[in-house]
Each structure stands twice: as structure tokens, then as C-alpha cells.
Design an enzyme around this catalytic site. Structure first.
Site, PDB file in Angstrom:
ATOM      1  N   LYS A 195       0.821  -1.220   0.000  1.00  0.00           N
ATOM      2  CA  LYS A 195       0.000   0.000   0.000  1.00  0.00           C
ATOM      3  C   LYS A 195       0.853   1.268   0.000  1.00  0.00           C
ATOM      4  O   LYS A 195       0.601   2.203  -0.771  1.00  0.00           O
ATOM      5  CB  LYS A 195      -0.918   0.006   1.233  1.00  0.00           C
ATOM      6  CG  LYS A 195      -1.980  -1.071   1.250  1.00  0.00           C
ATOM      7  CD  LYS A 195      -2.914  -0.919   2.434  1.00  0.00           C
ATOM      8  CE  LYS A 195      -2.267  -1.235   3.763  1.00  0.00           C
ATOM      9  NZ  LYS A 195      -1.897  -2.652   3.915  1.00  0.00           N
ATOM     10  N   THR A 196       1.842   1.303   0.882  1.00  0.00           N
ATOM     11  CA  THR A 196       2.643   2.518   1.013  1.00  0.00           C
ATOM     12  C   THR A 196       3.380   2.837  -0.286  1.00  0.00           C
ATOM     13  O   THR A 196       3.392   3.988  -0.748  1.00  0.00           O
ATOM     14  CB  THR A 196       3.635   2.378   2.179  1.00  0.00           C
ATOM     15  OG1 THR A 196       2.900   2.241   3.398  1.00  0.00           O
ATOM     16  CG2 THR A 196       4.543   3.596   2.276  1.00  0.00           C
ATOM     17  N   GLU A 246      -3.714   5.656   1.652  1.00  0.00           N
ATOM     18  CA  GLU A 246      -3.688   4.239   2.011  1.00  0.00           C
ATOM     19  C   GLU A 246      -5.002   3.872   2.675  1.00  0.00           C
ATOM     20  O   GLU A 246      -5.565   4.657   3.444  1.00  0.00           O
ATOM     21  CB  GLU A 246      -2.547   3.961   2.992  1.00  0.00           C
ATOM     22  CG  GLU A 246      -1.193   3.897   2.340  1.00  0.00           C
ATOM     23  CD  GLU A 246      -0.145   3.304   3.268  1.00  0.00           C
ATOM     24  OE1 GLU A 246      -0.474   2.351   4.001  1.00  0.00           O
ATOM     25  OE2 GLU A 246       0.990   3.792   3.253  1.00  0.00           O
TER      26      GLU A 246
END
Length: 464
Positions: free
Chosen positions: A121-122, A165
Site C-alpha cells: 500500500k505505502t 492508504e
């Protein structure tokens, strides 16, 4: 024009304001003009950055830190009920707002891209934030790590796009209403909150179901959990599903990933045309993250060739295969990987970059619950390294579980043929690594806890 500040967030108090997710929301609110305050367990560069934006940051937790005129107290799922500031909020009848509700309110009125998945996600959110900024679209973004270029995890932009996110760990991603949702993968993690894959699928289905009518789901075509989720949500009305990956039937097909040292060259097939661009981090999984970012931007109507070029400007995010430095011919790299799938992906990427060099790993397990459920797989992943040092479990928010220690991982690693050593004193690691490493070796510090602090110390020992 970005929306204003919700009334409840005009004078918010954040408990744990230095955390990756909390600090991002606090920064955006401060940039929008809110009177932000909060507390954290210790001093940090993040606390200083917040003060630079006008926020009041207290160190330590005490009832007196909460101002009587606070309009809300913002918490994450990690904050315990007996926190003195939370207790004081109840006494003063100050509303308590979950981090996810605060973030959702910041996205109101904007074209939101929410990036979900068990891993990646990051990185994917960061790639989008960098690319959109490079294209002068001035996005707002909230990321779980600091971008290498801007050096921050969040900003309030003047454009109409918000990239965030979407955290599945506590089901908080179900609060968001994105125009584009990205699902990178679906696996069982966060065992304290999910008892089975069925619960995971139900949670992700709820998240996807919140996409605005006419919006888009960008989802992996190769990962089994994502494939199953795609099957489950295909029938949702007014949802455009775009798959990406190496599968022949993928809408955005990854044709080739060519390693080039610590970077990769990626070629995709999109609408029948080939498109090649550079990704600044090694490994197929990061290449796939870049393709997911590309597909999401295209879904917003941004030309693919412009996006591809802009994604090439991404220079990394802290703790995601971040080069910390080189000393005595040894490169030291930091990885946030803490789930077996992430560990395997980063170790394979480093193995590809190492060629003839040795790969030495310092691994710190994260959470007792995760180690209890996935310790065997963690140990098997470490077999990809030439040698590993394994630290004690980083507890984070959890209390110890009887019988659950790093030995679970070490035993599994040895059974898989790995060379692995237990190190109970973290302070002994830098000297131990310096004694093991030889010129040309790669050293990887790995885990979601404070193992990241060891990189500079290892470099100091190597230099001396």
C-alpha cells in the site's frame, strides 16, 4: 478547491500523533488551518515536523495535555481505553473520532484513490503521489511512510485528487468512498482482528462496495486472493473492474520486467499498445505496484504515457528497500517487510540485485499474534538469505503470548536449511554484522519495529 475543515476537527487532539497514519492526518489539518494538538510517547522528527506546521505536540501521555476547548480527540485502534487523555476526554464530553473517520472527512468532495491490500500500500500510494505531483496536478495524499523526495508522509494539495492508504487491519478502510479503489492482494494477516479468510473477503467486499457509482476497481490478476475477490464483486452495479498483472487476460498486462541493478524496467500492454517505463526500486512486486498506480491514474482520465514517465520520477519511500548507505564495500538496505509474502518478495528482489554477493539479514518479528500464526513461513522466507540474525519479537501494541518467541521462526528457518542465529541483545547486532560482512555483501535490516534504527549503527561499525 479543497473542502474546509469539519467542525469536529477544528481543534483536534491526536493521541499518538507521531504515528505514520495519525501524523499524516494531523499535517493535512494543520495545513488547512486547524489548531492541531496531540501527544506521543517520544520525541521524533515527525513531532518536530508537526511543530513546524504550528501543531502543539506533548511528549508522554497525561490528562493535562488535553485542552478543555478541544473539539475532538482522534485515536487509532492501537490506543487503549485506559489512556489518561482518552479518560479525560470522556470526563469533558469531548467527542472521540477514529483515525479512519477523520481521514474520510478530509477526502469529502475530492476525487479519492484508496489503495488497499495486505502488502504494497505505502509504495503504490507513494508512486501515485509522486506521479500526480510531477504532472502538476497538486494532489493531497496520506501515506504510511515518508517519501524520499518531499520527506513527508502527507500534504494538503490544491488539486481535486486525494490519494490515501486504505488500512484493512481494523476494517477502517470500509469508511472511505473512493472514485478509484486499488486492491493489490488479499491475504490473511492481522490475526487479532480476523479469524478466517472468509472474514477478510467480507471486509474487502464491503470496501469495494463503497466505490462511488461509475467508479473503478483496479485489482491484481495474478494473486489468488485478489482473483477470488474479483469473482465476488464482478456483479456489483456501476463498478468498472480493471485487472492488472502477468496473466494473459489482464486488462493491463505486465509484458516484461527487466532488472537493472537496484531499479527495474517495466513493459506493459495497455489498450493493445506497449508502454515501457522505469521503476526506481528492484523486484517484480514493486514493478506490479507501479502498474497498479498506472492503471489507477488512467482510470481518472490521465494519459498513460504521461503517467508512465511521471512514475519514473518516484525515488522511493523510507523503509521500502531504502539504501541507508555503504561502508567498507558493504551496502546496508532497510526493509519494512514483516509478513512472509513481503519478506519473500524483498529477499528475492535483493537476491536478484546481489548477483554474486552474499545477502545478510537482520530480522525483527513484529507482533506475537503474527509470529504465532506465520512464524513457520517467516523462517522459510529467511532461507533465501545467506545468513540471518533474528531478534526478539517487537510487541508494538500487544502483550506477550506464552510460548510464542522468535524461536518459532529460528526453528523453521533451520529446518529449511537457513543459517540463522538468535540475538537477544539488539545493541550487539551492529558489531556482529560488521564481523560477518565482507566487501560486496548486502545487509538487509527487516521488520516493522525499531530494527530500522540499526542501519546507521551497522554502517558506523563497518566504517571503523
Amino acid at each position: 478547491m479543497a473542502p474546509g475543515i469539519p467542525a469536529a476537527l477544528e481543534r483536534p487532539h491526536f493521541i499518538g500523533i507521531g504515528g505514520a497514519g495519525m501524523s499524516g492526518i494531523a499535517k493535512i489539518l494543520a495545513q488547512r488551518g486547524a489548531k492541531v494538538a496531540g501527544s506521543d510517547a517520544r520525541e521524533s522528527a515527525t513531532a518536530d515536523a508537526l511543530r513546524g506546521l504550528g501543531a502543539t505536540v506533548h511528549i508522554g501521555h497525561a490528562a493535562g495535555h488535553l485542552a478543555d476547548d478541544a473539539t475532538s480527540v482522534v485515536v487509532s485502534s492501537a490506543i487503549r481505553a485506559d489512556n489518561p487523555e482518552l479518560v479525560r476526554a470522556a470526563e469533558l464530553d469531548i467527542p472521540v473520532v477514529h483515525r479512519s473517520d477523520a481521514l474520510a472527512s478530509l477526502m469529502d468532495g475530492l476525487r479519492a484513490i484508496a489503495v488497499a491490500g495486505t502488502h504494497g500500500k505505502t509504495t503504490t500510494t507513494s508512486m501515485l503521489a509522486v506521479a500526480l505531483s510531477e504532472l502538476a496536478l497538486d494532489p493531497s495524499y496520506a501515506i504510511g511512510g515518508d517519501l524520499e523526495g518531499p520527506g513527508t508522509n502527507a500534504t494538503h494539495g490544491g488539486g481535486d485528487i486525494f490519494v490515501a492508504e486504505a488500512d484493512e487491519s481494523d476494517r477502517s478502510f470500509q469508511k472511505y468512498v473512493p472514485e478509484v479503489a486499488i486492491v493489490l492482494n488479499v491475504e490473511l494477516d492481522h490475526h487479532a482482528n480476523y479469524a478466517s479468510m472468509d472474514e477478510i473477503y467480507e471486509s474487502f467486499e464491503t470496501f469495494v462496495g463503497k466505490v462511488v457509482p461509475g467508479g473503478t476497481l483496479v485489482i491484481a490478476a495474478d494473486q489468488p486472493g485478489a482473483v477470488e475477490l474479483t469473482r465476488r464483486v464482478r456483479g456489483l452495479p456501476s463498478l468498472d473492474v480493471v485487472t492488472y498483472g502477468e496473466s494473459e487476460g489482464a486488462d493491463v498486462r505486465v509484458h516484461k520486467v527487466t532488472p537493472r541493478g537496484l531499479t527495474s524496467e517495466v513493459t506493459v500492454v495497455l489498450n493493445g499498445k506497449y508502454l515501457t517505463f522505469t521503476v526506481s526500486v528492484p523486484g517484480r512486486h514493486y514493478a506490479h505496484n507501479a502498474v497498479a498506480a498506472l492503471a489507477a491514474g488512467v482510470a481518472l482520465g490521465i494519459p498513460a504515457h504521461n503517467l508512465a514517465s511521471a512514475i519514473g520520477k518516484y525515488t522511493g519511500v523510507k523503509r521500502r528497500l531504502q539504501l541507508k548507505g555503504e561502508a567498507a564495500g558493504v551496502q546496508v538496505i532497510d526493509s519494512y517487510a514483516h509478513h512472509p509474502t513481503e519478506m519473500t518478495a524483498d529477499l528475492e528482489a535483493m537476491r536478484g540485485a546481489a548477483t554474486d554477493a552474499r545477502l545478510l539479514v537482520v530480522f525483527q518479528p513484529h507482533l506475537f499474534s503474527r509470529t504465532q500464526e506465520l512464524g513457520t513461513e517467516m523462517g522459510q522466507a529467511l532461507a533465501l538469505a545467506d545468513a540471518s540474525l533474528v531478534l526478539d519479537i517487537y510487541p508494538a501494541r500487544e502483550d506477550p503470548v506464552p510460548g510464542v518467541t522468535s524461536e518459532l521462526i529460528i526453528d523453521a528457518a533451520k529446518a529449511a536449511g537457513a543459517e540463522v542465529t538468535a540475538v537477544h541483545d539488539k545493541a550487539a547486532v551492529p558489531a556482529a554484522v560488521a564481523g560477518m560482512a565482507k566487501p560486496g555483501d548486502l545487509v538487509l535490516t527487516m521488520g516493522a519495529g525499531d530494527v530500522t534504527d540499526l542501519g546507521p549503527q551497522i554502517l558506523d561499525h563497518l566504517s571503523s
